[in-house]
Write an enzyme that holds these catalytic residues in place. Structure first.
Site, PDB file in Angstrom:
ATOM      1  N   CYS A   1       0.809  -1.226   0.000  1.00  0.00           N
ATOM      2  CA  CYS A   1       0.000   0.000   0.000  1.00  0.00           C
ATOM      3  C   CYS A   1       0.836   1.267   0.000  1.00  0.00           C
ATOM      4  O   CYS A   1       0.330   2.350  -0.282  1.00  0.00           O
ATOM      5  CB  CYS A   1      -0.942   0.002   1.192  1.00  0.00           C
TER       6      CYS A   1
ATOM      7  N   HIS B   1      -3.214   6.813   2.628  1.00  0.00           N
ATOM      8  CA  HIS B   1      -3.602   5.501   2.113  1.00  0.00           C
ATOM      9  C   HIS B   1      -4.994   5.184   2.659  1.00  0.00           C
ATOM     10  O   HIS B   1      -5.292   5.429   3.821  1.00  0.00           O
ATOM     11  CB  HIS B   1      -2.612   4.417   2.544  1.00  0.00           C
TER      12      HIS B   1
ATOM     13  N   ASN C   1      -9.936  -0.376  -0.336  1.00  0.00           N
ATOM     14  CA  ASN C   1      -8.478  -0.343  -0.287  1.00  0.00           C
ATOM     15  C   ASN C   1      -7.916  -0.949  -1.576  1.00  0.00           C
ATOM     16  O   ASN C   1      -8.085  -2.140  -1.826  1.00  0.00           O
ATOM     17  CB  ASN C   1      -8.017  -1.139   0.944  1.00  0.00           C
TER      18      ASN C   1
HETATM   19  N1  ACO Z   1     -18.793  -8.572   8.560  1.00  0.00           N
HETATM   20  C1  ACO Z   1     -19.257  -8.822   9.807  1.00  0.00           C
HETATM   21  N2  ACO Z   1     -18.452  -9.136  10.824  1.00  0.00           N
HETATM   22  C2  ACO Z   1     -17.128  -9.201  10.598  1.00  0.00           C
HETATM   23  C3  ACO Z   1     -16.588  -8.975   9.321  1.00  0.00           C
HETATM   24  C4  ACO Z   1     -17.477  -8.660   8.280  1.00  0.00           C
HETATM   25  N3  ACO Z   1     -17.056  -8.397   7.031  1.00  0.00           N
HETATM   26  N4  ACO Z   1     -15.263  -9.099   9.399  1.00  0.00           N
HETATM   27  C5  ACO Z   1     -14.953  -9.414  10.664  1.00  0.00           C
HETATM   28  N5  ACO Z   1     -16.092  -9.485  11.386  1.00  0.00           N
HETATM   29  C6  ACO Z   1     -16.241  -9.776  12.803  1.00  0.00           C
HETATM   30  C7  ACO Z   1     -15.089 -10.556  13.361  1.00  0.00           C
HETATM   31  O1  ACO Z   1     -15.237 -11.936  13.082  1.00  0.00           O
HETATM   32  C8  ACO Z   1     -15.175 -10.244  14.818  1.00  0.00           C
HETATM   33  O2  ACO Z   1     -16.165 -11.060  15.383  1.00  0.00           O
HETATM   34  P1  ACO Z   1     -15.949 -11.705  16.858  1.00  0.00           P
HETATM   35  O3  ACO Z   1     -15.825 -10.525  17.782  1.00  0.00           O
HETATM   36  O4  ACO Z   1     -17.186 -12.509  17.035  1.00  0.00           O
HETATM   37  O5  ACO Z   1     -14.681 -12.508  16.757  1.00  0.00           O
HETATM   38  C9  ACO Z   1     -15.697  -8.808  14.834  1.00  0.00           C
HETATM   39  O6  ACO Z   1     -16.268  -8.578  13.537  1.00  0.00           O
HETATM   40  C10 ACO Z   1     -14.650  -7.766  15.118  1.00  0.00           C
HETATM   41  O7  ACO Z   1     -13.513  -8.054  14.327  1.00  0.00           O
HETATM   42  P2  ACO Z   1     -12.254  -7.134  14.393  1.00  0.00           P
HETATM   43  O8  ACO Z   1     -11.193  -7.698  13.510  1.00  0.00           O
HETATM   44  O9  ACO Z   1     -11.906  -6.824  15.803  1.00  0.00           O
HETATM   45  O10 ACO Z   1     -12.834  -5.790  13.738  1.00  0.00           O
HETATM   46  P3  ACO Z   1     -12.130  -4.404  13.572  1.00  0.00           P
HETATM   47  O11 ACO Z   1     -12.948  -3.350  14.189  1.00  0.00           O
HETATM   48  O12 ACO Z   1     -10.656  -4.453  13.933  1.00  0.00           O
HETATM   49  O13 ACO Z   1     -12.200  -4.174  11.998  1.00  0.00           O
HETATM   50  C11 ACO Z   1     -10.815  -4.364  10.076  1.00  0.00           C
HETATM   51  C12 ACO Z   1     -11.609  -5.089  11.133  1.00  0.00           C
HETATM   52  C13 ACO Z   1     -11.791  -3.526   9.272  1.00  0.00           C
HETATM   53  C14 ACO Z   1     -10.122  -5.358   9.194  1.00  0.00           C
HETATM   54  C15 ACO Z   1      -9.769  -3.414  10.756  1.00  0.00           C
HETATM   55  O14 ACO Z   1      -9.072  -4.151  11.738  1.00  0.00           O
HETATM   56  C16 ACO Z   1      -8.783  -2.832   9.801  1.00  0.00           C
HETATM   57  O15 ACO Z   1      -9.127  -1.991   8.984  1.00  0.00           O
HETATM   58  N6  ACO Z   1      -7.491  -3.194   9.927  1.00  0.00           N
HETATM   59  C17 ACO Z   1      -6.422  -2.623   9.135  1.00  0.00           C
HETATM   60  C18 ACO Z   1      -6.405  -3.152   7.738  1.00  0.00           C
HETATM   61  C19 ACO Z   1      -5.210  -2.600   7.043  1.00  0.00           C
HETATM   62  O16 ACO Z   1      -4.861  -1.453   7.301  1.00  0.00           O
HETATM   63  N7  ACO Z   1      -4.516  -3.342   6.201  1.00  0.00           N
HETATM   64  C20 ACO Z   1      -3.202  -2.902   5.758  1.00  0.00           C
HETATM   65  C21 ACO Z   1      -3.178  -2.269   4.461  1.00  0.00           C
HETATM   66  S1  ACO Z   1      -3.603  -3.351   3.165  1.00  0.00           S
HETATM   67  C22 ACO Z   1      -2.192  -3.674   2.179  1.00  0.00           C
HETATM   68  O17 ACO Z   1      -1.070  -3.319   2.484  1.00  0.00           O
HETATM   69  C23 ACO Z   1      -2.464  -4.520   0.961  1.00  0.00           C
END
Ligand code: ACO
Length: 325
Positions: free
Chosen positions: A113, A252, A282
């Site tokens: 990214c 980003h 993203n």
């Molecule tokens: N729909 C519904 N529920 C979901 C989904 C979905 N699509 N995805 C995950 N959940 C659930 C999980 O299973 C979890 O359930 P549980 O509590 O029963 O276990 C709950 O939602 C919370 O999950 P978290 O992972 O804690 O959710 P979070 O608020 O952290 O959001 C996310 C997840 C959006 C992925 C966030 O962590 C994020 O944006 N992280 C950074 C991503 C990123 O920056 N990537 C790097 C760049 S990409 C690159 O370099 C190619």
């Protein structure tokens, strides 16, 4: 050292739109969850016959035209991508051939990214020291090709697209400072395990879906906020500027909550942050690239403005550029 600036920009987004409502039918998710947790409403998907180079070619053509140049004026082509058409040749070489660019150095950069920021920085160095004169820099991805459409943790996040910029020597303004950094010890937070030399594709890797993106979102989230704020502070210091001097941040676009937490840390108001995540999700290296292009085309960046590109991604890698437009 010569002053180097961006003299033309262009983007290409595939036509096909995948909405959150459509995703609700594919995995156990909801529009409400995706919108509130990420800020994404829809994303673009490349057509079956569109590879990364096809997106890159369209964006590059527009950028070269915007720079009022011809393809033969370009002598350096850098494509930032983690989803090349194939392991080799580089997307940059495919692009060179398609556009009819002659006598140019062409290569790809793998910095996820932060790829567009890395590629802009590399091009700037080459032009500043006089090795090349006109550089075409592209961030292009078909992330849908490495997305596990059965994994709700990741498939709601990513999209496909391309953005391009032409860099050349400028009389005033241009790139004031750059900053790149990385930490390979955190590589496993975001990776594709199979398909390379360590784990060639086999029946087993296919069964275990190891040729798709695997991500520890929670951990990345916290690191992203800290690192993106660090990028801004470091690169602004290098430019001799402060946060209050910034007219627009092009971050980003991984998650609107990451971006707003970073903005809060820096004391930056919402109107100084450019967002396009709602429409595209993203797109890795293409996110900062297309956001920059859109901001220019919408008149959000005007002559004399101070613009900050700020990105982080798999590796981990992070970096930024301060540009006086
Ligand atoms: N729909 C519904 N529920 C979901 C989904 C979905 N699509 N995805 C995950 N959940 C659930 C999980 O299973 C979890 O359930 P549980 O509590 O029963 O276990 C709950 O939602 C919370 O999950 P978290 O992972 O804690 O959710 P979070 O608020 O952290 O959001 C996310 C997840 C959006 C992925 C966030 O962590 C994020 O944006 N992280 C950074 C991503 C990123 O920056 N990537 C790097 C760049 S990409 C690159 O370099 C190619």
């Amino acid at each position: 050292m010569r002053k180097v600036g961006i003299i033309g920009v262009g983007e290409y987004l595939p036509k096909k739109i995948l909405t959150n409502q459509r995703l609700e039918k594919m995995v156990d998710t909801s529009d409400e969850w995706i919108t509130t947790r990420t800020g994404i409403k829809e994303r673009r998907l490349a057509a079956k016959n569109e590879a990364t180079s096809d997106l890159a070619i369209q964006a590059a053509r527009r950028a070269i035209k915007d720079a009022r140049l011809k393809p033969q004026d370009i002598d350096l082509v850098i494509v930032a991508t983690i989803t090349p058409d194939s392991a080799f040749p580089s997307v940059a070489c495919i692009l060179q051939d398609a556009l009819g660019i002659k006598n140019a150095a062409c290569f790809d950069v793998s910095a996820a990214c932060a790829g567009f920021v890395y590629a802009i920085t590399i091009a700037q160095q080459f032009i500043a020291c006089g090795s090349y004169k006109k550089a075409l820099v592209v961030g292009a991805e078909v992330l849908s090709s490495v997305t596990d459409w059965k994994d709700r943790n990741t498939c709601v996040l990513f999209g496909d697209g391309a953005g391009a910029a032409v860099l050349a020597q400028v009389k005033s303004g241009g790139i004031l400072a750059t900053y790149l950094n990385s930490d390979g010890s955190k590589k496993e937070l975001l990776m594709i395990y199979a398909g390379g030399s360590r784990m060639p594709i086999s029946r087993k890797t296919l069964t275990n879906r190891l040729h798709y993106i695997k991500m520890q979102g929670n951990e990345l989230f916290k690191l992203a906020v800290t690192l993106m704020a660090e990028v801004a502070q470091t690169v602004l210091k290098r430019a001799g500027l402060e946060c209050k001097d910034i007219d627009l941040v092009i971050p980003h676009q991984a998650n609107v909550r990451i971006i707003m937490a970073m903005a809060k840390k820096l004391g930056l108001p919402r109107e100084k942050i450019y967002l396009n995540i709602e429409k595209y999700g993203n797109m890795s290296s293409a996110s900062t690239a297309t956001a920059l292009v859109e901001a220019v085309k919408k008149g959000r960046i005007k002559k004399g403005d101070i613009v900050l590109l700020d990105a982080f991604g798999a590796g981990l890698v992070w970096g930024g550029c301060v540009i006086k437009w």
